[in-house]
Design an enzyme around this catalytic site. Sequence first.
Site, PDB file in Angstrom:
ATOM      1  N   GLU A  46     -69.659 -34.886  17.588  1.00 59.20           N
ATOM      2  CA  GLU A  46     -69.748 -36.101  18.240  1.00 59.20           C
ATOM      3  C   GLU A  46     -68.439 -36.698  18.398  1.00 59.20           C
ATOM      4  O   GLU A  46     -68.436 -37.369  19.297  1.00 59.20           O
ATOM      5  CB  GLU A  46     -70.367 -37.119  16.921  1.00 59.20           C
ATOM      6  CG  GLU A  46     -69.671 -37.574  16.141  1.00 59.20           C
ATOM      7  CD  GLU A  46     -69.992 -38.624  15.105  1.00 59.20           C
ATOM      8  OE1 GLU A  46     -69.468 -39.768  15.020  1.00 59.20           O
ATOM      9  OE2 GLU A  46     -71.194 -38.524  14.592  1.00 59.20           O
TER      10      GLU A  46
ATOM     11  N   ARG B 241     -73.357 -38.148   7.931  1.00 63.15           N
ATOM     12  CA  ARG B 241     -72.505 -37.368   8.468  1.00 63.15           C
ATOM     13  C   ARG B 241     -73.071 -36.211   9.402  1.00 63.15           C
ATOM     14  O   ARG B 241     -74.003 -35.649   8.988  1.00 63.15           O
ATOM     15  CB  ARG B 241     -71.173 -36.891   7.844  1.00 63.15           C
ATOM     16  CG  ARG B 241     -70.081 -37.858   7.301  1.00 63.15           C
ATOM     17  CD  ARG B 241     -69.438 -38.508   8.290  1.00 63.15           C
ATOM     18  NE  ARG B 241     -68.294 -39.227   8.002  1.00 63.15           N
ATOM     19  CZ  ARG B 241     -68.422 -40.681   7.866  1.00 63.15           C
ATOM     20  NH1 ARG B 241     -69.591 -41.035   8.276  1.00 63.15           N
ATOM     21  NH2 ARG B 241     -67.404 -41.389   7.547  1.00 63.15           N
TER      22      ARG B 241
ATOM     23  N   LYS C 103     -73.434 -46.684  -2.527  1.00 64.35           N
ATOM     24  CA  LYS C 103     -73.911 -48.069  -2.267  1.00 64.35           C
ATOM     25  C   LYS C 103     -74.996 -48.136  -1.076  1.00 64.35           C
ATOM     26  O   LYS C 103     -75.993 -49.085  -1.179  1.00 64.35           O
ATOM     27  CB  LYS C 103     -72.718 -48.818  -2.007  1.00 64.35           C
ATOM     28  CG  LYS C 103     -71.900 -49.097  -3.150  1.00 64.35           C
ATOM     29  CD  LYS C 103     -70.590 -49.841  -2.838  1.00 64.35           C
ATOM     30  CE  LYS C 103     -69.559 -50.180  -4.155  1.00 64.35           C
ATOM     31  NZ  LYS C 103     -68.605 -50.992  -3.812  1.00 64.35           N
ATOM     32  N   ILE C 104     -74.980 -47.299  -0.176  1.00 63.01           N
ATOM     33  CA  ILE C 104     -75.830 -47.255   1.089  1.00 63.01           C
ATOM     34  C   ILE C 104     -77.049 -46.929   0.638  1.00 63.01           C
ATOM     35  O   ILE C 104     -78.139 -47.458   0.638  1.00 63.01           O
ATOM     36  CB  ILE C 104     -75.128 -46.396   2.168  1.00 63.01           C
ATOM     37  CG1 ILE C 104     -73.946 -47.094   2.783  1.00 63.01           C
ATOM     38  CG2 ILE C 104     -76.283 -46.188   3.347  1.00 63.01           C
ATOM     39  CD1 ILE C 104     -73.033 -46.216   3.446  1.00 63.01           C
TER      40      ILE C 104
ATOM     41  N   ASP D  48     -77.986 -41.092  13.793  1.00 63.99           N
ATOM     42  CA  ASP D  48     -76.877 -41.883  14.017  1.00 63.99           C
ATOM     43  C   ASP D  48     -75.567 -40.975  13.855  1.00 63.99           C
ATOM     44  O   ASP D  48     -74.546 -41.664  14.579  1.00 63.99           O
ATOM     45  CB  ASP D  48     -76.807 -43.094  13.013  1.00 63.99           C
ATOM     46  CG  ASP D  48     -75.809 -44.095  13.644  1.00 63.99           C
ATOM     47  OD1 ASP D  48     -75.795 -44.565  14.849  1.00 63.99           O
ATOM     48  OD2 ASP D  48     -74.988 -44.508  12.750  1.00 63.99           O
TER      49      ASP D  48
ATOM     50  N   HIS E 292     -73.490 -43.422  16.336  1.00 62.60           N
ATOM     51  CA  HIS E 292     -72.500 -43.850  15.078  1.00 62.60           C
ATOM     52  C   HIS E 292     -72.413 -45.247  15.075  1.00 62.60           C
ATOM     53  O   HIS E 292     -71.281 -45.780  14.677  1.00 62.60           O
ATOM     54  CB  HIS E 292     -71.422 -43.190  15.223  1.00 62.60           C
ATOM     55  CG  HIS E 292     -70.913 -42.777  13.821  1.00 62.60           C
ATOM     56  ND1 HIS E 292     -70.227 -41.690  13.380  1.00 62.60           N
ATOM     57  CD2 HIS E 292     -70.712 -43.675  12.825  1.00 62.60           C
ATOM     58  CE1 HIS E 292     -69.722 -41.821  12.192  1.00 62.60           C
ATOM     59  NE2 HIS E 292     -70.070 -42.997  11.734  1.00 62.60           N
TER      60      HIS E 292
ATOM     61  N   THR F 234     -78.057 -40.912   8.757  1.00 62.93           N
ATOM     62  CA  THR F 234     -76.827 -42.111   9.250  1.00 62.93           C
ATOM     63  C   THR F 234     -75.504 -41.697   8.258  1.00 62.93           C
ATOM     64  O   THR F 234     -74.761 -42.560   8.210  1.00 62.93           O
ATOM     65  CB  THR F 234     -77.407 -43.499   8.730  1.00 62.93           C
ATOM     66  OG1 THR F 234     -77.901 -43.289   7.313  1.00 62.93           O
ATOM     67  CG2 THR F 234     -78.300 -43.861   9.728  1.00 62.93           C
TER      68      THR F 234
END
Length: 339
Positions: free
Chosen positions: A270, A241, A160-161, A265, A302, A239
Site C-alpha cells: 500500500e 496490517r 485494545k482494538i 483497510d 487505511h 484492519t
Amino acid sequence: MSEEKSKPLIAFFDTKPYDREVFNQLNEDYGYRIKYFQYHITPDNCILAKDADVVVVFVNDIISAEVIDQLSEFGVKLVALRCSGFNNVDLKHAKGKMQIVRVPAYSPNAIAEHTVALMMTLNRKIHRAYFRTRDANFTLNGLMGFTMQGKTAGVIGTGKIGKALVKILKGFDMEVLAYDPYPDEKLASEIGFTYVDLDSLLQKSDVISLNCPLTRETKWLIDKDAIALMKKGVMIINTGRGKLIRTSDLIDGLKSGKVASAGLDVYEEESEYFFEDLSDRVLFDDTLARLLTFNNVIITSHQAFFTREALMNIAGVTLDNIRDFFDGKKLVNEVVYSK
C-alpha cells in the site's frame, strides 16, 4: 540566538492538510518549530531534516538503515512515529544511534467501528445498493445478506482494538471466538467470548477479523493453507496490517468462492498508493487492480483510524513523547530492538 530559533525543530514527513491542522492546533501548548513535508522520507530526501532535532513519520515511511545513518549524521536523536505499528523501522540498526517512539493506542474504538462498518457493508451489500438506487434501480436481486445474530465471529488479536471489537460484536449477539498468544481470560469470562487455537478459529468462524500486529510470526498469517481450513463462504476483514494476508491466495479464495467477501483497510504493497490521489493514473499494481474488480471486496485507504478524536490523540501523544524526550524523562512509548 533568538528565543524562537532556540526552540526545537521538528521535521514532519508524509503530511496532509488534516495533519497540519491538528498538530498546529495542539502545538500552541508546546511551542515547537515545525516544518511539514508532504513526501515520504527516503534516503534521497533525508537532507530535508538536516537542521531538525526530531523527525516525525507515518505508517508508510520506511526508516531503513540508510535513513537512520543519514539522520544520525545530521544529529537527529529521536524518530517519533505518529502511528502504532513499527514494522517499517529497522530497530536493530537504530539501536544505539537514535530512539524510536510511537503512539501505541490512539483510538481503538475508531478502528473497531470501521471494522464493523466493513462487515455490515459487505454483508448487506450497502455499496451495491447505493449505486443501484442512484440509477432508480430498486430491485433486491443479489443484495441478500445474513443475520449477524447467532453467527460466529473470529477475532485474531485481542489487544485494545480487538477487545473493543469483541464488545461490539457481542452487541450483535454473535458467538465470538478469539485467538491471541497472550489471552485475557478474565475479560473473556466477563463479556462472554472464548479463546481457542488458531486452527479452531479458522474452521468455525463465519466472519474473521485480523486485529493483530505484523511480526515475523504473523506475516502472511492468512494464506492458502489457512483459507483451506475456513468455512465455505467466510468473510475476511483486515484492519491490521496488509502483510497479514498473502493477497494472491486471497484472490484465489475469492475466485473459488471459498471466501465470500473481503473488507481490506490495508494492503500488502500500500505504501505507493494509500493516502494519495491516483485517480488520473493507471494502476501498475496488477494485484491491487485485480482486487478492485471484485464486487464482493471493499478496499478502504487505511482510514480505520481516521476520526477527529483519533487525530487529536495521535497529535497529543506524539507531542508528549517529544516533550518527554527533551525533558529527559523515561520514554514510556519507546520501541526498542529485541531478538
